[in-house]
Design a protein around this motif. Structure first.
Motif, PDB file in Angstrom:
ATOM      1  N   PRO A  41       0.831  -1.213   0.000  1.00  0.00           N
ATOM      2  CA  PRO A  41       0.000   0.000   0.000  1.00  0.00           C
ATOM      3  C   PRO A  41       0.861   1.257   0.000  1.00  0.00           C
ATOM      4  N   LEU A  42       0.461   2.249  -0.785  1.00  0.00           N
ATOM      5  CA  LEU A  42       1.168   3.522  -0.815  1.00  0.00           C
ATOM      6  C   LEU A  42       0.903   4.245   0.501  1.00  0.00           C
ATOM      7  N   PRO A  43       1.965   4.673   1.223  1.00  0.00           N
ATOM      8  CA  PRO A  43       1.744   5.400   2.483  1.00  0.00           C
ATOM      9  C   PRO A  43       0.801   6.583   2.292  1.00  0.00           C
ATOM     10  N   LYS A  44      -0.100   6.767   3.241  1.00  0.00           N
ATOM     11  CA  LYS A  44      -1.168   7.748   3.072  1.00  0.00           C
ATOM     12  C   LYS A  44      -0.773   9.162   3.494  1.00  0.00           C
ATOM     13  N   ALA A  45       0.010   9.293   4.573  1.00  0.00           N
ATOM     14  CA  ALA A  45       0.302  10.626   5.113  1.00  0.00           C
ATOM     15  C   ALA A  45       1.505  11.236   4.413  1.00  0.00           C
ATOM     16  N   GLY A  46       1.346  11.532   3.118  1.00  0.00           N
ATOM     17  CA  GLY A  46       2.456  12.077   2.364  1.00  0.00           C
ATOM     18  C   GLY A  46       2.010  13.099   1.343  1.00  0.00           C
ATOM     19  N   ASP A  73       3.286   2.127   7.618  1.00  0.00           N
ATOM     20  CA  ASP A  73       3.119   1.921   6.178  1.00  0.00           C
ATOM     21  C   ASP A  73       4.356   2.380   5.399  1.00  0.00           C
ATOM     22  N   VAL A  74       5.122   3.333   5.930  1.00  0.00           N
ATOM     23  CA  VAL A  74       6.366   3.744   5.284  1.00  0.00           C
ATOM     24  C   VAL A  74       7.415   2.649   5.428  1.00  0.00           C
ATOM     25  N   VAL A  75       7.542   2.086   6.627  1.00  0.00           N
ATOM     26  CA  VAL A  75       8.492   0.987   6.857  1.00  0.00           C
ATOM     27  C   VAL A  75       8.148  -0.195   5.964  1.00  0.00           C
ATOM     28  N   GLY A  85       4.287  11.475  -2.518  1.00  0.00           N
ATOM     29  CA  GLY A  85       5.056  10.319  -2.068  1.00  0.00           C
ATOM     30  C   GLY A  85       6.038  10.620  -0.951  1.00  0.00           C
ATOM     31  N   ILE A  86       6.259  11.885  -0.614  1.00  0.00           N
ATOM     32  CA  ILE A  86       7.168  12.255   0.474  1.00  0.00           C
ATOM     33  C   ILE A  86       6.432  12.044   1.796  1.00  0.00           C
ATOM     34  N   PRO A  87       6.946  11.193   2.688  1.00  0.00           N
ATOM     35  CA  PRO A  87       6.214  10.907   3.934  1.00  0.00           C
ATOM     36  C   PRO A  87       6.343  12.029   4.953  1.00  0.00           C
ATOM     37  N   SER A  88       5.274  12.272   5.692  1.00  0.00           N
ATOM     38  CA  SER A  88       5.334  13.239   6.787  1.00  0.00           C
ATOM     39  C   SER A  88       5.787  12.572   8.082  1.00  0.00           C
ATOM     40  N   VAL A 122       6.072  18.764   4.907  1.00  0.00           N
ATOM     41  CA  VAL A 122       4.978  18.010   4.284  1.00  0.00           C
ATOM     42  C   VAL A 122       3.785  17.941   5.224  1.00  0.00           C
ATOM     43  N   GLY A 123       4.047  17.695   6.506  1.00  0.00           N
ATOM     44  CA  GLY A 123       2.967  17.635   7.480  1.00  0.00           C
ATOM     45  C   GLY A 123       2.199  18.939   7.568  1.00  0.00           C
ATOM     46  N   GLU A 124       2.921  20.068   7.514  1.00  0.00           N
ATOM     47  CA  GLU A 124       2.244  21.370   7.575  1.00  0.00           C
ATOM     48  C   GLU A 124       1.377  21.601   6.342  1.00  0.00           C
ATOM     49  N   LEU A 125       1.901  21.281   5.167  1.00  0.00           N
ATOM     50  CA  LEU A 125       1.118  21.485   3.951  1.00  0.00           C
ATOM     51  C   LEU A 125      -0.111  20.591   3.927  1.00  0.00           C
ATOM     52  N   ARG A 126       0.021  19.371   4.427  1.00  0.00           N
ATOM     53  CA  ARG A 126      -1.136  18.469   4.460  1.00  0.00           C
ATOM     54  C   ARG A 126      -2.187  18.963   5.445  1.00  0.00           C
ATOM     55  N   SER A 127      -1.754  19.459   6.599  1.00  0.00           N
ATOM     56  CA  SER A 127      -2.718  19.927   7.596  1.00  0.00           C
ATOM     57  C   SER A 127      -3.448  21.178   7.124  1.00  0.00           C
ATOM     58  N   ALA A 128      -2.784  21.958   6.244  1.00  0.00           N
ATOM     59  CA  ALA A 128      -3.416  23.171   5.726  1.00  0.00           C
ATOM     60  C   ALA A 128      -4.444  22.875   4.645  1.00  0.00           C
TER      61      ALA A 128
END
Length: 543
Positions: A124-129, A141-143, A132-135, A226-232
């Motif tokens: 599965p492709l990691p979701k929180a990214g 799922d990244v591991v 494709g760059i993981p947060s 990446v985490g900041e951009l996703r949360s926004a």
């Protein structure tokens, strides 16, 4: 002395004067607009301009409208042959669909998401990214996707001193330095090439991920940025679709244009756009008909009269000549640059810029009778990493009947729709040299491996191949500067506009708002012209 009131303005004017100006505006001949290109961009411009005071004609080279938003008749169903969804960002597409009365048919995809394949293994492709760059580099799922060693290397991003804003302009270089090779090759490359048809090393960070560099500087890590951009980002699905297929959008646009009094012509290839020449128009439109004028009926005689002066002459390959007050070019890059070269010598220089090579892709759609696919073993599809040892040729597969409920309903119980994509950035699709039978066999073999289900040739009840070419990568490094050259050059030419995905970025969420802004400028041309004419008729003020 007149008893009529004096109104404020550029000089003493009576109510009768104002009424005369209003009548002058209302009775002014319509502004003639020719839109070259019947893709979504051109259709949006035409629809926005098809209103009283404007005479709009769309000229589309192919036999249908819509461009890459196209229908495919297969297995008794009408599916999407090209774009199957739209990005929800900005709300631009949803607003247009609502205007067209299609908002009740907007649907969301299955949220289970896609997988990614490395060599002969799919996960599965990691979701929180983001791209494709993981947060969260150490997330489970990244591991699972890149291994423990790859995840630890990615986590070192938290410890590496921050880069300065703009130090790394290329996405591939940024990810490689911050998170390592595995994140780049196994996660970012499959996603980025699928979205932008270009290698991550060629993609401009500020184009594909606006704000990422500045967030990296503030927060000190790429994963934190990446985490900041996703949360926004707004909650909800990032993409949507249309029940029955996205191809319904251009069909609805064309119908609405004609209902508003505009014209849409297909099989109408434009060969040139040239500055107006009254002598040339008179000779071709009226002069040649003069000898036979006695035999013309009223309609033919009216058509043969010399045309009202305009700014442009638009010529088609079949010999038609249209006089226009404004021209909006919404054609692909190669056609648009060729037409611009005929407008003015300085615009001819644009074609000589170092444009990136156009990308090509071929889509293969299979209709498969096999109950085992109902389990959706790889979610809504698989992205394939371009790494040594890959056991499939396709770069991606979409399990359409798992992704979209309306496709599953159309297919019926036990029947599935699978779509594979061939052709990676920088090279021609491997499918190009294959005949239909060979390509069908390759697609079945690839789908079998990607789904981890051996599919029998006999279970494939329908097959179609759809090539797409001449897509100019929008997000590559240096492209912003070339696009700015085009826009600034065209801005200096009154009555000329240019738009399209090669200037705005692929996807309806980018194309539609730019087309609407283009239409606003075209409509403004009429009122500027009328205002100039009215002011020119007024006597100069004296003290």
């Amino acid at each position: 002395m007149s008893d009529e009131p004096v109104l404020p303005g550029d000089g003493p004017e009576t109510v009768d004067d104002i009424g005369e100006e209003i009548r002058h505006v209302v009775e002014a001949p319509p502004t003639r607009i020719v839109v070259i290109g019947g893709g979504v961009a051109g259709l949006v411009i035409a629809r926005e301009c098809a209103r009283p005071g404007f005479e709009v004609t769309v000229l589309e080279e192919s036999g249908r409208v819509g461009g890459s938003v196209a229908p495919l008749e297969l297995g008794g169903m009408t599916l999407d042959a090209g774009a199957e969804s739209f990005a929800t960002r900005g709300g631009h597409v949803a607003e247009l669909l609502q205007d067209l009365g299609l908002d009740d048919d907007v649907v969301q995809p299955n949220p289970s998401g896609a997988w990614v394949r490395h060599g002969s293994r799919s996960v599965p492709l990691p979701k929180a990214g983001l791209l494709g760059i993981p947060s969260s580099p150490l997330a489970t799922d990244v591991v699972a996707a890149i291994g423990a060693a790859g995840a630890v290397r990615a986590y070192l991003d938290r410890l590496i001193p921050v880069l300065k804003i703009g130090q790394e302009r290329r996405l591939g270089t940024l990810v490689r330095k911050r998170m390592g090779r595995k994140v780049l090759e196994l996660l970012v490359a499959p996603v980025a090439t699928g979205v932008y048809s270009a290698s991550p090393d060629d993609l401009d960070v500020e184009v594909v991920a606006p704000g990422l560099n500045s967030a990296l500087t503030r927060l000190g890590s790429l994963s934190g940025a990446v985490g900041e951009l996703r949360s926004a980002a707004k909650a909800g699905s990032a993409v949507g679709g249309l029940r029955g297929g996205m191809w319904r959008l251009p069909q609805a646009l064309a119908a609405d244009i004609e209902a508003r009094g505009g014209g849409v012509r297909t099989d109408a290839r434009v060969i040139s756009v040239e500055p107006w020449s009254a002598t040339e128009v008179d000779d071709t439109e009226a002069g040649e008909a003069e000898s036979g004028r006695a035999q013309l009926d009223d309609a033919e005689r009216a058509a043969a009269e010399p045309q009202r002066a305009g700014r442009w002459i638009v010529r088609t390959a079949d010999g038609d000549l249209l006089v226009a007050d404004a021209v909006a070019i919404a054609a692909p890059a190669d056609s648009a640059l060729t037409l611009l070269a005929g407008v003015a010598p300085e615009l001819g220089e644009l074609a000589a810029l170092d444009w990136p090579a156009a990308s090509s892709v071929e889509l293969v759609t299979l209709v498969i009778d096999d109950d085992r696919l109902a389990a959706s073993p790889v979610g809504t599809g698989v992205l394939v990493a371009d790494v040594p040892g890959a056991d499939v040729t396709a770069k991606a597969m979409t399990h359409s009947s798992a992704k979209w409920a309306w496709v599953a309903e159309a297919a019926g119980d036990g029947r599935h729709v699978v779509r594979l994509s061939y052709g990676r950035a920088g090279r021609a699709p491997e499918s190009t040299a294959l005949g239909d039978a060979e390509l069908r066999a390759l697609a079945v073999a690839d789908a079998s491996r990607l789904l981890n289900i051996p599919i029998a040739e006999s279970s494939v009840t329908a097959f179609a191949r759809t090539p797409w070419t001449n897509a100019l990568p929008y997000a590559t490094v240096g492209q912003r500067e070339r696009i700015e050259r085009v826009r600034s050059g065209v801005d200096g030419v009154e009555g000329l506009e240019v738009t399209g995905s090669w200037l705005t970025g692929t996807g309806l969420a980018s194309v539609i708002p730019d087309a609407r802004r283009t239409a606003e400028r075209v409509r403004g041309l009429r009122w500027r012209s009328l205002t100039d004419a009215l002011h020119a008729d007024r006597p100069a003020q004296t003290d």
